[in-house]
Each structure stands twice: as C-alpha cells, then as structure tokens.
Design an enzyme around this catalytic site. Structure first.
Site, PDB file in Angstrom:
ATOM      1  N   ARG A   1      -2.235 -10.302  13.126  1.00  6.42           N
ATOM      2  CA  ARG A   1      -2.546  -9.021  12.480  1.00  6.42           C
ATOM      3  C   ARG A   1      -3.440  -9.214  11.258  1.00  6.42           C
ATOM      4  O   ARG A   1      -4.378  -8.455  11.032  1.00  6.42           O
ATOM      5  CB  ARG A   1      -1.251  -8.338  12.026  1.00  6.42           C
ATOM      6  CG  ARG A   1      -0.758  -7.259  12.979  1.00  6.42           C
ATOM      7  CD  ARG A   1       0.718  -7.037  12.822  1.00  6.42           C
ATOM      8  NE  ARG A   1       1.054  -6.202  11.679  1.00  6.42           N
ATOM      9  CZ  ARG A   1       2.291  -6.117  11.167  1.00  6.42           C
ATOM     10  NH1 ARG A   1       3.274  -6.800  11.700  1.00  6.42           N
ATOM     11  NH2 ARG A   1       2.531  -5.325  10.156  1.00  6.42           N
TER      12      ARG A   1
ATOM     13  N   ARG B   1     -11.759   2.777   8.998  1.00  6.14           N
ATOM     14  CA  ARG B   1     -11.374   1.453   9.483  1.00  6.14           C
ATOM     15  C   ARG B   1     -12.578   0.641   9.935  1.00  6.14           C
ATOM     16  O   ARG B   1     -12.470  -0.559  10.135  1.00  6.14           O
ATOM     17  CB  ARG B   1     -10.417   1.578  10.675  1.00  6.14           C
ATOM     18  CG  ARG B   1      -9.003   1.962  10.298  1.00  6.14           C
ATOM     19  CD  ARG B   1      -8.111   1.905  11.538  1.00  6.14           C
ATOM     20  NE  ARG B   1      -6.853   2.594  11.319  1.00  6.14           N
ATOM     21  CZ  ARG B   1      -5.802   2.049  10.725  1.00  6.14           C
ATOM     22  NH1 ARG B   1      -5.849   0.822  10.299  1.00  6.14           N
ATOM     23  NH2 ARG B   1      -4.690   2.747  10.563  1.00  6.14           N
TER      24      ARG B   1
ATOM     25  N   ARG C   1      11.430  -9.499   5.958  1.00  3.92           N
ATOM     26  CA  ARG C   1      11.897  -8.111   6.054  1.00  3.92           C
ATOM     27  C   ARG C   1      12.978  -7.947   7.111  1.00  3.92           C
ATOM     28  O   ARG C   1      12.894  -8.525   8.194  1.00  3.92           O
ATOM     29  CB  ARG C   1      10.721  -7.178   6.428  1.00  3.92           C
ATOM     30  CG  ARG C   1       9.730  -7.007   5.324  1.00  3.92           C
ATOM     31  CD  ARG C   1       8.983  -5.691   5.422  1.00  3.92           C
ATOM     32  NE  ARG C   1       8.104  -5.576   6.561  1.00  3.92           N
ATOM     33  CZ  ARG C   1       6.916  -4.974   6.524  1.00  3.92           C
ATOM     34  NH1 ARG C   1       6.475  -4.443   5.400  1.00  3.92           N
ATOM     35  NH2 ARG C   1       6.186  -4.883   7.605  1.00  3.92           N
TER      36      ARG C   1
ATOM     37  N   ARG D   1      12.026  -6.634  12.844  1.00  4.48           N
ATOM     38  CA  ARG D   1      11.132  -5.984  13.805  1.00  4.48           C
ATOM     39  C   ARG D   1      10.362  -7.061  14.565  1.00  4.48           C
ATOM     40  O   ARG D   1       9.923  -8.037  13.974  1.00  4.48           O
ATOM     41  CB  ARG D   1      10.125  -5.087  13.077  1.00  4.48           C
ATOM     42  CG  ARG D   1      10.732  -3.834  12.508  1.00  4.48           C
ATOM     43  CD  ARG D   1       9.643  -2.774  12.352  1.00  4.48           C
ATOM     44  NE  ARG D   1      10.178  -1.590  11.710  1.00  4.48           N
ATOM     45  CZ  ARG D   1      10.052  -1.313  10.422  1.00  4.48           C
ATOM     46  NH1 ARG D   1       9.382  -2.136   9.629  1.00  4.48           N
ATOM     47  NH2 ARG D   1      10.569  -0.230   9.904  1.00  4.48           N
TER      48      ARG D   1
ATOM     49  N   LYS E   1       0.824  -1.206   0.000  1.00  2.00           N
ATOM     50  CA  LYS E   1       0.000   0.000   0.000  1.00  2.00           C
ATOM     51  C   LYS E   1       0.869   1.272   0.000  1.00  2.00           C
ATOM     52  O   LYS E   1       0.584   2.218  -0.722  1.00  2.00           O
ATOM     53  CB  LYS E   1      -0.890  -0.018   1.242  1.00  2.00           C
ATOM     54  CG  LYS E   1      -2.217   0.637   1.080  1.00  2.00           C
ATOM     55  CD  LYS E   1      -3.237   0.029   2.036  1.00  2.00           C
ATOM     56  CE  LYS E   1      -2.822   0.087   3.487  1.00  2.00           C
ATOM     57  NZ  LYS E   1      -3.127   1.380   4.127  1.00  2.00           N
TER      58      LYS E   1
END
Ligand SMILES: [Zn+2]
Length: 216
Positions: free
Chosen positions: A173, A90, A129, A162, A15
């Site tokens: 998530r 949201r 990542r 992270r 995004k």
C-alpha cells in the site's frame, strides 16, 4: 488565513485525526469523495445517477464524473468559508482539472498540507492496530493497550487485526501511495502550495503546527 485546503498523507500518518481537529478549529467543510458520492447518489442528482451506474457495474467512476461532482460540491454556499479536500485529487489529471475548476468558481486552493512519515514508523503504527470485533473500538498493542490483552475495554469483545493491516500488505500500500502521489506533490510544489509536516511529532503537536500555519 488559508481557506481552501487539500490534505494529503499516506495511510496511517494520522490524516483522519488531523482532519477532525481542523474541522473543530476552522469553519471548513470536509469534502471526502466517498461521502460526496454517497450524498449525490442519495439525492439522485444527474451525476449521482451516472456515478451509481458505474459503481453498480463494478467499474471505476471515470474522472470526468468525479470532477463534475467535486465542482458541484465546491460551488455550494457552505464552501464559501473554506473546504478541506480529503482523498482528492489522487492523480495528476485530477489535480489539473481541480485547478481549472477552482479558478472557474473563484475558490482557488490556498495550501496543500502533506503529512510526512517514514515508512518504518507507519508500519510499526499500523501493524500494531487492533479493532474490537463487536463494537469496532480501536486499540494499539503499544500506544493504546486494552486493560486485558486481546479484550475490548468497552464491551469485552475480542480484538482482531484487520487483514490489510499486516506488514506485507502495508508495504504494498505504501509503495503504491508513494508512486501515485509523487507527481501530485511535485505539481503542488511547483505552484508553491505544498507544505510538509512531520507527523511523527504526535497528533497534538502536529495539529498545533498545522493550525498556526493555516491561521497565517
Ligand atoms: Zn468492543
């Protein structure tokens, strides 16, 4: 041409990259609620002060305050050529309030661009990542490897993952995301505003497809 856009998609679907590409190609103003809060608080507008009081107490900012800020922001002159809403709405009540206020300010939503991406691919992407501890440069263990494993090309700093980029945290998530946004997607689908794009095609092709669609 479509001017007033909502951008939706799960974490890791690309995004952020797409928003940057679109903002170069179109005269849209980028509206992220995080930036909007920071600006309103900095300018100490009435709503900014109100939002700040909730944030300072560690409370969630109530919908009516957020929606008030969105109304203020979308009413400004620079949004006349279009806006790209990112991270809002949201929830269904937010979507309903947004629809009403867009009618009132005569800047209706033209399209909801939703990035589709299967969960396994998202997990593969995000769990690979790595970020430089010193300069913050992003890497990926498969698609964007550093020259030396675990070492930043730019500054020689150590790369780390992270804490919330691991597979378990991601599944949680993504489940939350699907659960929370499903009613929103249905809401926009009923209004024939929803367009799904497969983000697995890669960022360049995805951008081309979205750009062609918005230009129509
Ligand atoms: Zn670095």
């Amino acid at each position: 041409m479509k001017k007033n856009i909502i951008l939706m998609g799960p974490p890791g679907a690309g995004k952020g990259t797409l928003a940057k590409q679109l903002l170069k190609a179109f005269p849209f103003v980028h509206i992220s609620t995080g930036d909007m809060f920071r600006e309103a608080i900095k300018a100490q507008t009435e709503l900014g002060k109100l939002a700040q009081s909730y944030i300072a107490r560690g409370d969630l900012v109530p919908d009516e305050v957020t929606i008030g800020l969105v109304r203020e922001r979308l009413s400004q002159d620079d949004c006349a050529n279009g806006f790209l809403l990112d991270g809002f709405p949201r929830t269904l009540p937010q979507a309903e309030a947004l629809e009403k206020l867009c009618e009132e300010i005569k800047r209706p939503i033209d399209s909801v661009v939703n990035l589709d991406c299967d969960n396994e691919e998202l997990i593969r992407r995000i769990s690979g990542r790595r970020v430089c501890k010193i300069c913050g440069a992003p890497y990926h263990i498969i698609t964007m490897k550093p020259k030396v494993e675990g070492v930043c090309d730019a500054c020689g700093g150590p790369l780390f993952q992270r804490p919330d980029d691991n597979e378990e945290a991601l599944k949680v998530r993504l489940d939350h995301y699907v659960h929370d946004t499903k009613p929103l997607l249905e809401f926009y689908d009923r209004r024939n505003l929803l367009v799904n794009f497969n983000s697995l095609v890669g960022s360049e092709q995805l951008f081309d497809e979205v750009r062609l669609y918005l230009e129509k």
